[in-house]
Design a protein around this motif. Sequence first.
Motif, PDB file in Angstrom:
ATOM      1  N   GLN A 101      45.057  47.158  34.626  1.00 48.41           N
ATOM      2  CA  GLN A 101      45.335  46.940  36.042  1.00 48.41           C
ATOM      3  C   GLN A 101      44.974  45.514  36.463  1.00 48.41           C
ATOM      4  OE1 GLN A 101      42.950  50.093  37.512  1.00 48.41           O
ATOM      5  NE2 GLN A 101      44.455  51.701  37.069  1.00 48.41           N
ATOM      6  N   VAL A 102      43.897  44.986  35.877  1.00 50.64           N
ATOM      7  CA  VAL A 102      43.519  43.599  36.183  1.00 50.64           C
ATOM      8  C   VAL A 102      44.615  42.643  35.729  1.00 50.64           C
ATOM      9  CG1 VAL A 102      41.892  41.748  35.618  1.00 50.64           C
ATOM     10  CG2 VAL A 102      41.043  44.042  36.133  1.00 50.64           C
ATOM     11  N   LYS A 103      45.166  42.872  34.543  1.00 50.15           N
ATOM     12  CA  LYS A 103      46.234  42.004  34.047  1.00 50.15           C
ATOM     13  C   LYS A 103      47.479  42.106  34.918  1.00 50.15           C
ATOM     14  CE  LYS A 103      46.333  43.445  29.769  1.00 50.15           C
ATOM     15  NZ  LYS A 103      46.749  43.507  28.334  1.00 50.15           N
ATOM     16  N   ALA A 104      47.719  43.308  35.474  1.00 43.52           N
ATOM     17  CA  ALA A 104      48.879  43.456  36.357  1.00 43.52           C
ATOM     18  C   ALA A 104      48.695  42.658  37.646  1.00 43.52           C
ATOM     19  CB  ALA A 104      49.098  44.934  36.677  1.00 43.52           C
ATOM     20  N   ILE A 105      47.446  42.564  38.115  1.00 38.47           N
ATOM     21  CA  ILE A 105      47.169  41.814  39.349  1.00 38.47           C
ATOM     22  C   ILE A 105      47.148  40.309  39.075  1.00 38.47           C
ATOM     23  CG2 ILE A 105      45.456  41.388  41.149  1.00 38.47           C
ATOM     24  CD1 ILE A 105      46.918  44.043  41.441  1.00 38.47           C
ATOM     25  N   LYS A 106      46.421  39.894  38.034  1.00 38.72           N
ATOM     26  CA  LYS A 106      46.294  38.466  37.717  1.00 38.72           C
ATOM     27  C   LYS A 106      47.428  38.051  36.779  1.00 38.72           C
ATOM     28  CE  LYS A 106      42.310  36.641  36.803  1.00 38.72           C
ATOM     29  NZ  LYS A 106      42.148  35.671  37.907  1.00 38.72           N
ATOM     30  N   SER A 107      48.602  37.955  37.308  1.00 39.96           N
ATOM     31  CA  SER A 107      49.759  37.546  36.515  1.00 39.96           C
ATOM     32  C   SER A 107      50.663  36.665  37.369  1.00 39.96           C
ATOM     33  CB  SER A 107      50.530  38.777  36.018  1.00 39.96           C
ATOM     34  OG  SER A 107      50.999  39.545  37.112  1.00 39.96           O
ATOM     35  N   GLY A 108      51.479  35.891  36.705  1.00 38.46           N
ATOM     36  CA  GLY A 108      52.418  35.029  37.423  1.00 38.46           C
ATOM     37  C   GLY A 108      51.703  33.997  38.275  1.00 38.46           C
ATOM     38  N   GLN A 109      52.094  33.913  39.532  1.00 40.45           N
ATOM     39  CA  GLN A 109      51.506  32.933  40.446  1.00 40.45           C
ATOM     40  C   GLN A 109      50.106  33.327  40.916  1.00 40.45           C
ATOM     41  OE1 GLN A 109      54.304  32.384  43.635  1.00 40.45           O
ATOM     42  NE2 GLN A 109      55.838  31.365  42.331  1.00 40.45           N
ATOM     43  N   ARG A 110      49.676  34.553  40.578  1.00 46.79           N
ATOM     44  CA  ARG A 110      48.342  35.005  40.998  1.00 46.79           C
ATOM     45  C   ARG A 110      47.316  34.869  39.879  1.00 46.79           C
ATOM     46  NH1 ARG A 110      50.068  40.843  43.122  1.00 46.79           N
ATOM     47  NH2 ARG A 110      51.126  40.725  41.104  1.00 46.79           N
ATOM     48  N   ILE A 111      47.615  34.032  38.893  1.00 47.61           N
ATOM     49  CA  ILE A 111      46.738  33.901  37.744  1.00 47.61           C
ATOM     50  C   ILE A 111      45.384  33.319  38.120  1.00 47.61           C
ATOM     51  CG2 ILE A 111      47.549  31.588  37.135  1.00 47.61           C
ATOM     52  CD1 ILE A 111      46.645  34.418  34.693  1.00 47.61           C
ATOM     53  N   GLY A 149      40.667  34.733  42.522  1.00 46.43           N
ATOM     54  CA  GLY A 149      39.233  34.884  42.269  1.00 46.43           C
ATOM     55  C   GLY A 149      38.865  36.308  41.900  1.00 46.43           C
ATOM     56  N   MET A 150      37.695  36.460  41.255  1.00 49.18           N
ATOM     57  CA  MET A 150      37.301  37.771  40.752  1.00 49.18           C
ATOM     58  C   MET A 150      36.996  38.760  41.871  1.00 49.18           C
ATOM     59  SD  MET A 150      37.809  37.776  37.635  1.00 49.18           S
ATOM     60  CE  MET A 150      37.227  39.452  37.478  1.00 49.18           C
ATOM     61  N   ASP A 151      36.377  38.290  42.948  1.00 51.00           N
ATOM     62  CA  ASP A 151      36.073  39.204  44.053  1.00 51.00           C
ATOM     63  C   ASP A 151      37.356  39.753  44.670  1.00 51.00           C
ATOM     64  OD1 ASP A 151      33.397  38.844  43.683  1.00 51.00           O
ATOM     65  OD2 ASP A 151      33.203  37.263  45.200  1.00 51.00           O
ATOM     66  N   LYS A 152      38.303  38.860  44.882  1.00 52.99           N
ATOM     67  CA  LYS A 152      39.579  39.284  45.449  1.00 52.99           C
ATOM     68  C   LYS A 152      40.341  40.174  44.464  1.00 52.99           C
ATOM     69  CE  LYS A 152      43.646  37.412  47.808  1.00 52.99           C
ATOM     70  NZ  LYS A 152      44.337  36.173  48.243  1.00 52.99           N
ATOM     71  N   THR A 153      40.277  39.819  43.187  1.00 56.37           N
ATOM     72  CA  THR A 153      40.943  40.630  42.156  1.00 56.37           C
ATOM     73  C   THR A 153      40.353  42.035  42.098  1.00 56.37           C
ATOM     74  OG1 THR A 153      41.407  38.665  40.821  1.00 56.37           O
ATOM     75  CG2 THR A 153      41.465  40.788  39.698  1.00 56.37           C
ATOM     76  N   LYS A 154      39.029  42.124  42.203  1.00 50.19           N
ATOM     77  CA  LYS A 154      38.361  43.419  42.154  1.00 50.19           C
ATOM     78  C   LYS A 154      38.845  44.328  43.277  1.00 50.19           C
ATOM     79  CE  LYS A 154      33.750  45.507  42.258  1.00 50.19           C
ATOM     80  NZ  LYS A 154      32.287  45.223  42.344  1.00 50.19           N
TER      81      LYS A 154
END
Length: 340
Positions: free
Chosen positions: A138-148, A151-156
């Motif tokens: 799920q983390v990889k799905a969020i941090k992909s493309g232009q959202r690479i 930040g970790m807090d926002k990603t969490k």
Amino acid sequence: MTDVVMRFWLKRRPKLIHDYALAGYILSPNSTIMSHAIDKNKRLITKLILNPTLVGSERNNERAKLIDTFMEEYGDFTNKRGMFARDNIWIMAKDEHTKAYRWHYKYSLTTTKVLGKLACLVLSKILGIGTAERNWKQVKAIKSGQRINTGMDKTKKQVLIYAQYQRTRAQARMTKLAAAGKLWEDDDFASMKMDPFCKEIKESLEAEQMEKAVRILRLWQERWELETIGPNSNLIMEARLTTKYKGLKFFDINENNRVMTVHKMIFQKKHGNNLYHVFATMDGFNDLLTDDDAANDLYWQPWEVNEDLFDCMRVYYKEQVDSNVKCYELGGDCQSDDEQ
């Protein structure tokens, strides 16, 4: 054998006697586990409960108080007294579907100072990496493309929202399919790398049906078959003869090669020559009727166990290519068990 067991034990010992394993063992509310639990480890209290900012004698005193409180609460826990002297909570503990950490969260966290908190921390610990793998996906799905560069807090936060959405959507889909009486889709087979028409399962079942146990037929009278039989028959020999001959087929060469089947063994009492004969039947024999019934008279014959019978069996199984019966001759590769 002892060396093998010890090697296995030494290899797995560090994981089996881990602090979490021991604490989780002694804190389980399951009655079977409680009856075997032994408290040998207090290090987790220091690690999980003790205030890490304390130092010196203050730290030692606080640790001693926590352990003392834990031991007192653990005594109440194991003896079902005090805050644990309620029948309803132990009825729930016996349920095999009850999760131990949920049990402590409901019944001990708010009523104890150390035991409840320690139990919730230890028993809720995730075993295995399955959850971590799914979370990383799920983390990889969020941090992909232009959202690479998110930040970790926002990603969490986004991962938690996304995971909850995925779970809700999956539950809604399963509910919808269940209401329609559909328990699977074609995509389910694709994800399992299976043929849409269950070809693998069909082939495996067909293979099992094709695999028949090989039955060995020794085409001669073995030594144990030639033993003298008393006037009252020999049940042990009858059982062995039945095991050897029952179910075998042979051609009646004198009757246009009609197929006969060994149904059972019958005892023929004759002075000085008591024998067991083969009770052979043919198509038309009715098992529901007695052997001496007039309707069965034409469909059975007694056959003496001799070389003539073996010749008929030899001819029959020579023509049956797909038969699971494998014939052996006297002096060949397969000797009798009593003659080896």
